[in-house]
Scaffold this motif. Structure first.
Motif, mmCIF file in Angstrom:
data_model
loop_
_atom_site.group_PDB
_atom_site.id
_atom_site.type_symbol
_atom_site.label_atom_id
_atom_site.label_comp_id
_atom_site.label_asym_id
_atom_site.label_seq_id
_atom_site.Cartn_x
_atom_site.Cartn_y
_atom_site.Cartn_z
ATOM 1 N N VAL A 94 82.005 -2.609 52.749
ATOM 2 C CA VAL A 94 83.016 -1.756 52.082
ATOM 3 C C VAL A 94 83.619 -1.064 53.347
ATOM 4 O O VAL A 94 83.055 -0.434 54.456
ATOM 5 C CB VAL A 94 82.534 -0.522 51.324
ATOM 6 N N ARG A 95 85.048 -1.077 53.397
ATOM 7 C CA ARG A 95 85.648 -0.240 54.524
ATOM 8 C C ARG A 95 86.939 0.274 54.129
ATOM 9 O O ARG A 95 87.458 -0.059 52.865
ATOM 10 C CB ARG A 95 85.965 -1.689 55.809
ATOM 11 N N ARG A 96 87.578 1.150 55.001
ATOM 12 C CA ARG A 96 88.970 1.598 54.818
ATOM 13 C C ARG A 96 89.779 0.534 55.074
ATOM 14 O O ARG A 96 89.772 -0.493 56.021
ATOM 15 C CB ARG A 96 89.251 2.528 55.891
ATOM 16 N N GLY A 97 90.813 0.314 54.098
ATOM 17 C CA GLY A 97 91.936 -1.028 54.151
ATOM 18 C C GLY A 97 92.688 -0.970 55.460
ATOM 19 O O GLY A 97 92.756 -2.137 56.084
ATOM 20 N N GLU A 98 93.202 0.088 55.975
ATOM 21 C CA GLU A 98 94.022 0.288 57.054
ATOM 22 C C GLU A 98 93.260 -0.059 58.428
ATOM 23 O O GLU A 98 93.766 -1.006 59.312
ATOM 24 C CB GLU A 98 94.591 1.614 57.257
ATOM 25 N N ALA A 120 94.006 -6.544 52.792
ATOM 26 C CA ALA A 120 92.778 -5.903 53.130
ATOM 27 C C ALA A 120 91.491 -6.495 52.529
ATOM 28 O O ALA A 120 90.458 -6.671 53.162
ATOM 29 C CB ALA A 120 93.049 -4.462 53.271
ATOM 30 N N SER A 121 91.699 -6.318 51.278
ATOM 31 C CA SER A 121 90.540 -6.890 50.516
ATOM 32 C C SER A 121 90.149 -8.264 50.928
ATOM 33 O O SER A 121 88.883 -8.663 51.165
ATOM 34 C CB SER A 121 90.525 -6.817 49.032
ATOM 35 N N ARG A 122 91.010 -9.292 50.948
ATOM 36 C CA ARG A 122 90.764 -10.721 51.269
ATOM 37 C C ARG A 122 90.466 -10.895 52.596
ATOM 38 O O ARG A 122 89.614 -11.776 53.036
ATOM 39 C CB ARG A 122 91.797 -11.375 50.929
ATOM 40 N N THR A 123 91.013 -9.999 53.581
ATOM 41 C CA THR A 123 90.760 -10.100 55.063
ATOM 42 C C THR A 123 89.243 -9.773 55.104
ATOM 43 O O THR A 123 88.521 -10.390 55.924
ATOM 44 C CB THR A 123 91.587 -9.024 55.653
ATOM 45 N N LEU A 124 88.707 -8.743 54.429
ATOM 46 C CA LEU A 124 87.428 -8.139 54.409
ATOM 47 C C LEU A 124 86.565 -9.311 54.085
ATOM 48 O O LEU A 124 85.550 -9.617 54.446
ATOM 49 C CB LEU A 124 87.197 -6.765 53.642
ATOM 50 N N LEU A 125 86.771 -9.943 52.729
ATOM 51 C CA LEU A 125 85.918 -10.910 52.321
ATOM 52 C C LEU A 125 85.909 -12.333 53.212
ATOM 53 O O LEU A 125 84.722 -12.559 53.393
ATOM 54 C CB LEU A 125 86.816 -11.590 50.997
ATOM 55 N N SER A 137 91.961 3.811 46.260
ATOM 56 C CA SER A 137 92.637 4.835 47.227
ATOM 57 C C SER A 137 92.585 4.646 48.655
ATOM 58 O O SER A 137 91.889 5.655 49.472
ATOM 59 C CB SER A 137 92.140 6.353 46.977
ATOM 60 N N GLY A 138 92.551 3.466 49.235
ATOM 61 C CA GLY A 138 92.816 3.216 50.757
ATOM 62 C C GLY A 138 91.561 2.703 50.972
ATOM 63 O O GLY A 138 91.481 1.969 52.176
ATOM 64 N N TRP A 139 90.528 2.465 50.312
ATOM 65 C CA TRP A 139 89.225 1.707 50.450
ATOM 66 C C TRP A 139 89.177 0.278 49.815
ATOM 67 O O TRP A 139 89.579 0.203 48.924
ATOM 68 C CB TRP A 139 88.042 2.653 49.865
ATOM 69 N N VAL A 140 88.401 -0.539 50.483
ATOM 70 C CA VAL A 140 88.379 -1.950 49.942
ATOM 71 C C VAL A 140 86.961 -2.476 50.071
ATOM 72 O O VAL A 140 86.141 -1.828 50.913
ATOM 73 C CB VAL A 140 89.180 -2.940 50.613
ATOM 74 N N ALA A 141 86.612 -3.263 49.184
ATOM 75 C CA ALA A 141 85.215 -3.842 49.076
ATOM 76 C C ALA A 141 85.325 -5.281 48.748
ATOM 77 O O ALA A 141 86.104 -5.737 48.017
ATOM 78 C CB ALA A 141 84.224 -2.983 48.060
ATOM 79 N N ALA A 142 84.296 -5.911 49.330
ATOM 80 C CA ALA A 142 84.190 -7.499 49.197
ATOM 81 C C ALA A 142 82.656 -7.871 49.162
ATOM 82 O O ALA A 142 81.926 -7.253 49.727
ATOM 83 C CB ALA A 142 84.914 -8.205 50.031
ATOM 84 N N ALA A 143 82.605 -8.703 48.258
ATOM 85 C CA ALA A 143 81.080 -9.254 47.823
ATOM 86 C C ALA A 143 81.204 -10.734 47.640
ATOM 87 O O ALA A 143 81.873 -11.378 47.463
ATOM 88 C CB ALA A 143 80.383 -8.591 46.810
#
Length: 212
Positions: free
Chosen positions: A5-9, A38-43, A83-89
């Motif tokens: 879980v991270r801030r997207g920016e 951002a969500s896909r980059t985090l994934l 609201s600016g936060w993204v998560a990936a699993a």
């Protein structure tokens, strides 16, 4: 099962966006493009952490919006944003669901719908900030569970039993964990029992919050 879980920016400031993700974000409104990339980059970062680098392969979506990896059907993946936060699993040989929720105002009707009567009363008695945050923790669990089950809102997330302050639990064939001390914002990850032979996806209705 693994999740981040991270801030997207912050994700986009620190990590490059893969060409397939940039292409699928083209034409989206700026705020939606940020969440998407951002969500896909985090994934992709999470996959590299566990030794499963996609090497630029696509992150696709079913018609319901549920993400999947065409090149790695053995891996279950899930995405969320708020609201600016993204998560990936990601999970090996399991279906997985992740949800992140920034606390926001919640009315009495929604409290009664999603919470046991005693918990709804306890939440009503809390100061506004506490009520928002505690309800967000409950709803992330409910959302993550129906995503892992592949049902989304069709699975009626408000019927998933979660008690106030609960950190781990199970619902039908889904297990879940909400690591309250480890995260700045309410987020939960849920996962299913191992998939049977030849099974890749279970899709029923919409998978809310997993959109492309």
């Amino acid at each position: 099962m693994h999740h981040l879980v991270r801030r997207g920016e912050e994700v986009l400031d620190e990590l490059p966006v893969a060409a397939p993700d940039r292409a699928t974000a083209a034409g989206l409104p700026p705020w939606r493009a940020l969440e998407h990339t951002a969500s896909r980059t985090l994934l992709r970062a999470l996959l590299r952490e566990i030794g499963e680098d996609l090497r630029g392969g696509p992150v696709a979506a079913l018609p319901s919006g549920r993400p999947y990896l065409p090149d790695r059907p053995d891996l279950g993946v899930s995405l969320s944003h708020s609201s600016g936060w993204v998560a990936a699993a990601v999970a090996r040989d399991r279906d997985v669901g992740v949800d992140v929720q920034t606390p926001r105002a919640v009315g009495d009707r929604l409290l009664r719908l999603c919470c046991a009567p005693g918990d709804a009363e306890a939440l009503t008695a809390l100061p506004e900030d506490g009520r928002r945050r505690e309800f967000a923790w409950i709803f992330t669990v409910q959302e993550a569970c129906v995503k892992a089950a592949g049902t989304g809102f069709a699975g009626r997330p408000w019927t998933v039993p979660v008690t106030l302050g609960q950190r781990t639990g199970a619902w039908e064939r889904v297990s879940w964990c909400a690591p309250r001390e480890a995260q700045e914002v309410p987020a939960c990850c849920a996962w299913t029992e191992r998939r049977g032979p030849g099974r890749t996806f279970r899709q029923v209705g919409a998978a809310g919050g997993d959109g492309p």
